[in-house]
Design a protein around this motif. Structure first.
Motif, PDB file in Angstrom:
ATOM      1  N   PRO A 109       0.834  -1.206   0.000  1.00 49.95           N
ATOM      2  CA  PRO A 109       0.000   0.000   0.000  1.00 49.95           C
ATOM      3  C   PRO A 109       0.874   1.265   0.000  1.00 49.95           C
ATOM      4  CG  PRO A 109      -0.355  -1.322   1.991  1.00 49.95           C
ATOM      5  CD  PRO A 109       0.707  -2.013   1.201  1.00 49.95           C
ATOM      6  N   VAL A 110       0.456   2.257  -0.777  1.00 52.31           N
ATOM      7  CA  VAL A 110       1.179   3.536  -0.820  1.00 52.31           C
ATOM      8  C   VAL A 110       0.476   4.473   0.161  1.00 52.31           C
ATOM      9  CG1 VAL A 110       1.800   5.497  -2.309  1.00 52.31           C
ATOM     10  CG2 VAL A 110       1.957   3.163  -3.200  1.00 52.31           C
ATOM     11  N   ALA A 111       1.267   5.107   1.059  1.00 50.57           N
ATOM     12  CA  ALA A 111       0.669   5.914   2.135  1.00 50.57           C
ATOM     13  C   ALA A 111       0.108   7.240   1.624  1.00 50.57           C
ATOM     14  CB  ALA A 111       1.710   6.177   3.224  1.00 50.57           C
ATOM     15  N   ALA A 112       0.718   7.802   0.583  1.00 46.56           N
ATOM     16  CA  ALA A 112       0.236   9.080   0.046  1.00 46.56           C
ATOM     17  C   ALA A 112       0.897   9.326  -1.303  1.00 46.56           C
ATOM     18  CB  ALA A 112       0.598  10.232   0.989  1.00 46.56           C
ATOM     19  N   TYR A 113       0.201  10.080  -2.143  1.00 45.63           N
ATOM     20  CA  TYR A 113       0.776  10.519  -3.424  1.00 45.63           C
ATOM     21  C   TYR A 113       0.738  12.045  -3.437  1.00 45.63           C
ATOM     22  CZ  TYR A 113       1.052  11.607  -8.427  1.00 45.63           C
ATOM     23  OH  TYR A 113       1.406  12.161  -9.644  1.00 45.63           O
ATOM     24  N   VAL A 114       1.906  12.659  -3.643  1.00 47.90           N
ATOM     25  CA  VAL A 114       2.013  14.128  -3.626  1.00 47.90           C
ATOM     26  C   VAL A 114       2.525  14.594  -4.991  1.00 47.90           C
ATOM     27  CG1 VAL A 114       3.042  16.122  -2.450  1.00 47.90           C
ATOM     28  CG2 VAL A 114       2.603  14.025  -1.166  1.00 47.90           C
ATOM     29  N   PRO A 115       1.601  14.917  -5.927  1.00 45.51           N
ATOM     30  CA  PRO A 115       2.079  15.472  -7.206  1.00 45.51           C
ATOM     31  C   PRO A 115       2.359  16.963  -7.050  1.00 45.51           C
ATOM     32  CG  PRO A 115      -0.314  15.196  -7.284  1.00 45.51           C
ATOM     33  CD  PRO A 115       0.126  14.786  -5.891  1.00 45.51           C
ATOM     34  N   ILE A 116       3.507  17.417  -7.565  1.00 48.43           N
ATOM     35  CA  ILE A 116       3.856  18.849  -7.492  1.00 48.43           C
ATOM     36  C   ILE A 116       3.993  19.357  -8.917  1.00 48.43           C
ATOM     37  CG2 ILE A 116       5.519  20.542  -6.613  1.00 48.43           C
ATOM     38  CD1 ILE A 116       6.649  18.283  -4.809  1.00 48.43           C
ATOM     39  N   ASP A 117       3.299  20.414  -9.260  1.00 50.10           N
ATOM     40  CA  ASP A 117       3.422  20.957 -10.616  1.00 50.10           C
ATOM     41  C   ASP A 117       3.122  22.444 -10.619  1.00 50.10           C
ATOM     42  OD1 ASP A 117       3.457  19.166 -13.488  1.00 50.10           O
ATOM     43  OD2 ASP A 117       3.080  21.313 -13.631  1.00 50.10           O
ATOM     44  N   ILE A 118       3.764  23.142 -11.545  1.00 51.24           N
ATOM     45  CA  ILE A 118       3.550  24.590 -11.665  1.00 51.24           C
ATOM     46  C   ILE A 118       2.296  24.882 -12.485  1.00 51.24           C
ATOM     47  CG2 ILE A 118       4.946  24.915 -13.768  1.00 51.24           C
ATOM     48  CD1 ILE A 118       6.125  27.436 -12.372  1.00 51.24           C
ATOM     49  N   SER A 119       1.899  23.919 -13.345  1.00 51.15           N
ATOM     50  CA  SER A 119       0.717  24.116 -14.194  1.00 51.15           C
ATOM     51  C   SER A 119      -0.532  23.662 -13.433  1.00 51.15           C
ATOM     52  CB  SER A 119       0.877  23.335 -15.511  1.00 51.15           C
ATOM     53  OG  SER A 119      -0.380  23.225 -16.130  1.00 51.15           O
ATOM     54  N   ARG A 120      -1.288  24.652 -12.986  1.00 46.65           N
ATOM     55  CA  ARG A 120      -2.457  24.389 -12.140  1.00 46.65           C
ATOM     56  C   ARG A 120      -3.463  23.456 -12.816  1.00 46.65           C
ATOM     57  NH1 ARG A 120      -3.651  27.642  -8.149  1.00 46.65           N
ATOM     58  NH2 ARG A 120      -2.233  29.160  -9.042  1.00 46.65           N
ATOM     59  N   GLU A 121      -3.696  23.689 -14.135  1.00 47.50           N
ATOM     60  CA  GLU A 121      -4.716  22.893 -14.852  1.00 47.50           C
ATOM     61  C   GLU A 121      -4.290  21.436 -14.898  1.00 47.50           C
ATOM     62  OE1 GLU A 121      -3.159  25.534 -16.114  1.00 47.50           O
ATOM     63  OE2 GLU A 121      -4.679  27.103 -16.331  1.00 47.50           O
ATOM     64  N   GLN A 122      -3.016  21.215 -15.271  1.00 48.27           N
ATOM     65  CA  GLN A 122      -2.531  19.831 -15.379  1.00 48.27           C
ATOM     66  C   GLN A 122      -2.525  19.145 -14.023  1.00 48.27           C
ATOM     67  OE1 GLN A 122       1.229  19.292 -17.353  1.00 48.27           O
ATOM     68  NE2 GLN A 122       0.121  18.266 -18.972  1.00 48.27           N
ATOM     69  N   LEU A 123      -2.129  19.890 -13.000  1.00 43.41           N
ATOM     70  CA  LEU A 123      -2.055  19.315 -11.652  1.00 43.41           C
ATOM     71  C   LEU A 123      -3.441  18.856 -11.203  1.00 43.41           C
ATOM     72  CD1 LEU A 123      -0.255  18.864  -9.091  1.00 43.41           C
ATOM     73  CD2 LEU A 123      -1.116  21.072  -8.302  1.00 43.41           C
ATOM     74  N   ALA A 124      -4.426  19.719 -11.427  1.00 46.49           N
ATOM     75  CA  ALA A 124      -5.786  19.382 -11.002  1.00 46.49           C
ATOM     76  C   ALA A 124      -6.278  18.155 -11.758  1.00 46.49           C
ATOM     77  CB  ALA A 124      -6.717  20.570 -11.249  1.00 46.49           C
ATOM     78  N   ALA A 125      -5.975  18.098 -13.068  1.00 47.66           N
ATOM     79  CA  ALA A 125      -6.443  16.968 -13.885  1.00 47.66           C
ATOM     80  C   ALA A 125      -5.794  15.663 -13.414  1.00 47.66           C
ATOM     81  CB  ALA A 125      -6.131  17.229 -15.360  1.00 47.66           C
TER      82      ALA A 125
END
Ligand code: AVI
Length: 332
Positions: free
Chosen positions: A115-131
């Motif tokens: 099991p993965v405890a958490a996924y933290v995506p970091i991105d400068i592009s707000r639209e892509q990050l949200a998607a």
């Protein structure tokens, strides 16, 4: 029962707290770059919504082998990564982009019952990050997803993660190549502090190779990379009230063998004056704006880089064409 996305996704936005500061900071950075010799612009400016879409097109071009080669390696070795990293990892992805590769990793962890405890995506592009964040949260219903909208080239604060979770940073795409070597070392040292002593970094790195292959990868026949490069000027016209005439700047990309990097430039086709945020910027005929460097590594330079940042290469995988590396790095 699946937790609603709003409960499982705690968006952490580093860029909205002082958005006018962000704009004036960007403006200062742009003007500083355009008054330097040679003139420069920061590559993070590529990635507005149009630039992110153009980059997606680049990654499908026949000449741009990087994305396909890295996918081959991740497909072949995601299982090894999940086995080495173990259970209860917090996966921190720098520059999540379209989030395809992390899906392969998450599948590999799931198939090993890790099991993965958490996924933290970091991105400068707000639209892509949200998607990406909502797609991953929908596909992995039990996975806590904590998107962070931020420029990871600067120090940033991450959300609190479970104490016991081993931190596994994932930095794919050879974006490390877009940092100059001293900046790359400083960035990796920050990652090293984030992942702590039992942490891991899975790093995508483009390998040094012949100039013809590299020149073609950054100057494709269909002109998509040229459009990607010029889009930066379009963005400055829109966001910083600039008046660049895109037709008067030519895309130039070539492998600088001595520095082991592909350089991208926008070359002024004539002497001209451009206004940016009310300031006058003069160009000579043939003068360029240096928009990007993409460093290519060999084993020796890669070893030196990661060692200086407190990592060691535990595994180094390549694609059958030996064009690209995915390195599994343990903190030392
Ligand atoms: C995101 N980065 C790794 C790409 C690269 O290859 O340096 C950006 C890019 N520039 C031109 N084509 C692609």
């Amino acid at each position: 029962m699946t937790a609603p996305l709003t409960r499982r996704m705690h968006a952490h936005d580093e860029s909205t707290s002082a958005s006018s500061d962000v704009v004036s900071g960007l403006c200062a950075e742009v003007l500083q770059g355009l008054t330097r010799v040679p003139k420069t612009l920061p590559p993070k400016l590529f990635y507005d919504a149009a630039g992110a879409a153009l980059f997606e097109r680049i990654s499908e071009l026949p000449e741009y082998y990087l994305t396909r080669a890295e996918l081959e390696v991740v497909r072949a070795h995601a299982g090894d990564i999940a086995t080495l990293a173990g259970e209860q990892c917090a996966l921190i992805e720098y520059g999540s982009g379209a989030g395809i590769k992390v899906g392969l990793l998450l599948d590999a962890f799931a198939s090993r019952n890790h099991p993965v405890a958490a996924y933290v995506p970091i991105d400068i592009s707000r639209e892509q990050l949200a998607a990406v964040a909502s797609r991953i949260a929908a596909e992995y219903p039990t996975l806590p997803v904590h998107p962070v909208c931020a420029d990871y080239t600067a120090p940033l604060r991450l959300p609190d993660l479970p104490q016991r979770a081993r931190r596994v940073a994932f930095f794919p795409g050879s974006t490390i190549g877009n940092f100059h070597p001293t900046e790359a070392a400083a960035f990796l040292r920050r990652v090293r502090r984030t992942v702590a002593n039992d942490g891991v970094l899975v790093l995508g790195v483009d390998r040094r190779k012949d100039a013809a292959t590299l020149d073609a990868a950054y100057d494709d026949a269909a002109g998509v990379t040229a459009e990607f490069n010029r889009n930066m000027l379009r963005r400055l016209n829109r966001e910083l009230h600039a008046d660049f005439d895109l037709g008067r700047f030519r895309h130039l990309a070539y492998f600088n063998d001595t520095a082991s990097r592909v350089e991208m430039h926008l070359v002024s086709s004539e002497a001209q004056v451009v206004h940016v945020a009310g300031e006058r910027v003069a160009f000579d005929e043939g003068e360029s704006i240096w928009t990007e460097s993409s460093y290519k590594y060999d084993r020796e330079t890669l070893d030196a880089l990661v060692t200086s940042a407190g990592f060691r290469i535990t595994r180094l995988w390549t694609d059958p064409g030996e064009r690209f590396w995915v390195a599994y790095l343990d903190a030392t």
